[in-house]
Design a protein around this motif. Structure first.
Motif, PDB file in Angstrom:
ATOM      1  N   LYS A  97       0.763  39.125  -9.652  1.00 17.91           N
ATOM      2  CA  LYS A  97       0.487  40.535  -9.372  1.00 17.91           C
ATOM      3  C   LYS A  97      -0.374  40.682  -8.125  1.00 17.91           C
ATOM      4  O   LYS A  97      -0.135  41.554  -7.285  1.00 17.91           O
ATOM      5  CB  LYS A  97      -0.210  41.163 -10.574  1.00 17.91           C
ATOM      6  N   VAL A  98      -1.377  39.809  -7.995  1.00 18.39           N
ATOM      7  CA  VAL A  98      -2.269  39.894  -6.836  1.00 18.39           C
ATOM      8  C   VAL A  98      -1.529  39.530  -5.565  1.00 18.39           C
ATOM      9  O   VAL A  98      -1.642  40.196  -4.532  1.00 18.39           O
ATOM     10  CB  VAL A  98      -3.497  38.980  -7.045  1.00 18.39           C
ATOM     11  N   TRP A  99      -0.765  38.445  -5.609  1.00 14.03           N
ATOM     12  CA  TRP A  99      -0.056  38.011  -4.412  1.00 14.03           C
ATOM     13  C   TRP A  99       0.972  39.041  -3.955  1.00 14.03           C
ATOM     14  O   TRP A  99       1.173  39.234  -2.769  1.00 14.03           O
ATOM     15  CB  TRP A  99       0.618  36.673  -4.678  1.00 14.03           C
ATOM     16  N   THR A 100       1.631  39.665  -4.890  1.00 16.36           N
ATOM     17  CA  THR A 100       2.614  40.682  -4.497  1.00 16.36           C
ATOM     18  C   THR A 100       1.947  41.925  -3.930  1.00 16.36           C
ATOM     19  O   THR A 100       2.561  42.657  -3.150  1.00 16.36           O
ATOM     20  CB  THR A 100       3.488  41.073  -5.698  1.00 16.36           C
ATOM     21  N   SER A 101       0.684  42.176  -4.324  1.00 14.01           N
ATOM     22  CA  SER A 101      -0.026  43.349  -3.799  1.00 14.01           C
ATOM     23  C   SER A 101      -0.645  43.075  -2.435  1.00 14.01           C
ATOM     24  O   SER A 101      -1.058  44.006  -1.738  1.00 14.01           O
ATOM     25  CB  SER A 101      -1.123  43.789  -4.778  1.00 14.01           C
ATOM     26  N   GLN A 102      -0.747  41.809  -2.039  1.00 10.90           N
ATOM     27  CA  GLN A 102      -1.314  41.476  -0.741  1.00 10.90           C
ATOM     28  C   GLN A 102      -0.297  41.700   0.366  1.00 10.90           C
ATOM     29  O   GLN A 102       0.899  41.470   0.190  1.00 10.90           O
ATOM     30  CB  GLN A 102      -1.776  40.009  -0.712  1.00 10.90           C
ATOM     31  N   THR A 103      -0.813  42.111   1.506  1.00 10.80           N
ATOM     32  CA  THR A 103       0.040  42.253   2.677  1.00 10.80           C
ATOM     33  C   THR A 103       0.145  40.908   3.395  1.00 10.80           C
ATOM     34  O   THR A 103      -0.673  40.010   3.200  1.00 10.80           O
ATOM     35  CB  THR A 103      -0.539  43.297   3.635  1.00 10.80           C
ATOM     36  N   GLU A 104       1.158  40.788   4.215  1.00 11.12           N
ATOM     37  CA  GLU A 104       1.322  39.560   4.995  1.00 11.12           C
ATOM     38  C   GLU A 104       0.144  39.354   5.935  1.00 11.12           C
ATOM     39  O   GLU A 104      -0.289  38.224   6.187  1.00 11.12           O
ATOM     40  CB  GLU A 104       2.627  39.629   5.786  1.00 11.12           C
ATOM     41  N   TYR A 105      -0.408  40.465   6.442  1.00  8.38           N
ATOM     42  CA  TYR A 105      -1.570  40.380   7.334  1.00  8.38           C
ATOM     43  C   TYR A 105      -2.768  39.779   6.596  1.00  8.38           C
ATOM     44  O   TYR A 105      -3.468  38.912   7.126  1.00  8.38           O
ATOM     45  CB  TYR A 105      -1.909  41.771   7.860  1.00  8.38           C
ATOM     46  N   GLU A 106      -2.996  40.223   5.366  1.00 10.84           N
ATOM     47  CA  GLU A 106      -4.139  39.714   4.602  1.00 10.84           C
ATOM     48  C   GLU A 106      -3.972  38.229   4.302  1.00 10.84           C
ATOM     49  O   GLU A 106      -4.918  37.445   4.410  1.00 10.84           O
ATOM     50  CB  GLU A 106      -4.290  40.506   3.299  1.00 10.84           C
TER      51      GLU A 106
END
Length: 633
Positions: free
Chosen positions: A209-218
């Motif tokens: 869930k966390v990884w999918t909510s992260q942007t590629e920039y982050e």
């Protein structure tokens, strides 16, 4: 005084050891289980190890979370956390963090998968630190306030788009001290199912869930940050669970404790020392260092202690600083502590039993305690350092007048016992000592050189990049109190706000004594950082006009100063929140860790931990000022 070596054995040098205080760095709301495991399991074990070496382990942990930031911004009940110059506490988090990192050479960083709060690369550049700015973003306010508070590099180039956590890491690397240590612990999220350890499904779902909510920039910025740390050859450890993290932290910091506080350091030199005069005449037993309050006697004695103890590890040195707590001002307690340490140095730790038995029986007459001290001081060569003789007060069997007349001090000290004391020439103990034939008087030199006094002021500036305007510097140097290093140190540490520094200096330069200056500083702390438990805080003006009513001595800052001053044996920092809750500071009035850190940052070098972890005032003049303000109420 000439020291000659003797080979009768070795005694420990009893010098206070600074607590080990690493700054705990992590992204708020990331790795909560790991941080809680360290706080509840590992840090107490490291503290126990430090206690066996006469010090303590205290991690500088703000325990801040993004949720608390949001609650502060939105919740009406947390409006009292914005008392400092109308700023919300959340906008000062970066500034406080950089202050703590600058003060501690030890750094412990936990990094998981989150990058933290940041500004996107497409954001417009922030204005210079000198311009007024009230941006809508909490990160922007943190950056601007940190830049304005002595860290202008946070607004330079790419730093404006770094997360607050990355800026903390950058500061730790910038101020890296070779005597300190930096350790980084990276969470390894790879699942090694083939090794017999199945991943927790809830953990897998949470990470997904966390990884999918992260942007590629982050994700990219986090990879770049970890690569930057590794490329600089900084110590990096990888862990997969809390147990591995605990083992790594315990191992690394146990090694640091072993290096800093070696148990065998006291036995490196087996030399003993005897004292002989240069001309064959009997040498005087007492050295009296005198001078006005704030002239630097304590600093001179502390410097001498460090140098002397390093050169003479085999000589027993017992320092005592009356006025740092109530127990240190009792002459009976001081004598009993000296007796216990002298007996331990000669007979070993088994001599402690006498002290424990004495605490359970009726106190002995003071004359017998003095006689025991005289006998113990004759057991072997020793140097006793008593800084602030005028701070000793009455005890059972002796009035305050009799104590200041030195009726507790033997008429003659043993040949091998030397006593170094400090006092002011206007106090009764000075007059009593100068009547003795075994006293040598040394006047503490004054700072008459203007360049030296300017260097003292600049060295104590709280803001690293602060520049004092020429006219203000001339006004400070022209003040009669400007000859005292203590006066310059207080002013330097309190120059923090550019908008109010001119009016503030006008108010401070009106004082005629160090206690009067401390009274104004304490009231400023109350206005800037405190609130009362039963009423909402009032918005304050920068500097109240001369006709304004006097600042009320109330609020959690004043209560904390009183608790530190009145605690008999000292008060630990972790005990302060529970005591404040008893005073009514709970719920909406609770003192958050960042509120406490803001005050500690402002108090700077004046409120510190002793080796045992107890909070104390590092200079007697602050304790005297609190005492005077208490009596004025």
């Amino acid at each position: 005084m000439e020291l000659q070596e003797d080979n009768r054995g070795a005694y420990p040098t009893l010098i206070q050891i600074a607590p080990l205080q690493p700054y705990l760095c992590s992204v708020p709301d990331d790795l909560p289980q790991e941080k809680e495991y360290l706080r509840s399991h590992i840090f107490p074990q490291l503290d126990t190890l430090c206690q066996t070496r006469g010090t303590c382990f205290r991690a500088l942990d703000l325990q801040w979370s993004d949720g608390e930031m949001g609650a502060e911004e939105e919740g009406e009940g947390h409006d009292h956390h914005s008392v400092h110059n109308h700023r919300p506490v959340s906008s000062q988090r970066l500034k406080v963090s950089l202050d703590l990192i600058s003060c501690s050479p030890f750094f412990l960083c936990l990094l998981g998968h989150r990058y933290g709060q940041w500004r996107s690369e497409g954001s417009p550049p922030l204005p210079a630190s000198g311009a007024r700015y009230e941006g809508p973003s909490d990160v922007e306010r943190n950056l601007h306030l940190a830049s304005k508070s002595g860290y202008p590099w946070v607004l330079q180039g790419r730093n404006q788009t770094c997360s607050l956590t990355e800026l903390e890491i950058a500061q730790a690397v910038r101020v890296k001290d070779p005597r300190g240590a930096l350790f980084f612990y990276f969470r390894d999220y790879s699942f090694q199912e083939g090794e017999g350890e199945a991943p927790d499904e809830r953990q897998r779902a949470l990470l997904l869930k966390v990884w999918t909510s992260q942007t590629e920039y982050e994700r990219r910025r986090m990879r770049e940050l970890k690569t930057w740390i590794v490329d600089r050859c900084l110590p990096v450890r990888f862990f997969r669970n809390v147990e591995e993290l605990g083992d790594l932290v315990k191992r690394d910091w146990s090694c640091i404790i072993e290096q800093l506080y070696r148990l065998d350091a006291q036995s490196e030199h087996s030399g003993q020392f005897s004292f002989e005069g240069n001309s064959g005449e009997p040498e005087k037993s007492i050295l009296l260092l005198c001078g006005p309050r704030g002239c630097g006697k304590t600093s001179l004695v502390a410097w001498w202690l460090q140098v002397f103890c390093k050169k003479n590890l085999g000589l027993l040195v017992i320092p005592h600083f009356p006025g740092l707590s109530l127990s240190t001002t009792d002459v009976r307690t001081m004598l009993r502590q000296c007796i216990s340490l002298l007996r331990q140095a000669h007979y070993g730790l088994q001599a402690e039993w006498s002290e424990r038995v004495e605490e359970r029986v009726e106190p002995r007459p003071i004359c017998q305690v003095v006689q025991d001290f005289l006998v113990a001081s004759a057991l072997g060569p020793c140097v006793l350092v008593l800084d602030g003789l005028d701070q000793l007060t009455g005890t059972l069997g002796l009035s305050a007048q009799q104590v200041k007349e030195l009726q507790w001090l033997p008429d003659a000290l043993p040949t091998w016992c030397k006593l170094i004391v400090t006092a002011t020439s206007t106090d009764l103990p000075y007059k009593s000592l100068t009547c003795r034939k075994d006293v040598q008087v040394l006047n503490c030199p004054s700072l008459s050189d203007a360049v030296t006094r300017q260097n003292v002021l600049l060295r104590h500036l709280a803001l690293p990049c602060k520049e004092v305007p020429g006219p203000m510097l001339q006004s400070i140097m022209g003040k009669k109190l400007g000859l005292l290093p203590m006066f310059l140190a207080i002013l330097g540490n309190d120059l923090r706000e550019e908008e109010e520094e001119e009016e503030l200096m006008e108010e401070y330069l009106e004082v005629d004594s160090i206690p009067e200056l401390w009274a104004k500083v304490i009231k400023r702390w109350i206005n800037d950082y405190s609130w009362a438990s039963e009423t909402r805080p009032k918005r304050r003006k920068r500097v109240p006009p001369p006709t304004a009513p006097k600042t009320e001595l109330r609020g959690w800052v004043w209560d904390t100063l009183c608790l530190i001053h009145l605690s008999y044996s000292g008060l630990r920092a972790e005990e302060v929140p529970s005591l404040l809750e008893e005073f009514g500071y709970h719920g909406a009035w609770r003192v958050l860790p960042l509120n406490w850190a803001l005050f500690r940052s402002a108090a700077g070098p004046w409120v510190q931990e002793r080796p045992g972890g107890q909070l104390t005032f590092t200079h007697q003049s602050l304790s005297q000022a609190v005492e005077l303000l208490l009596w004025s109420e």
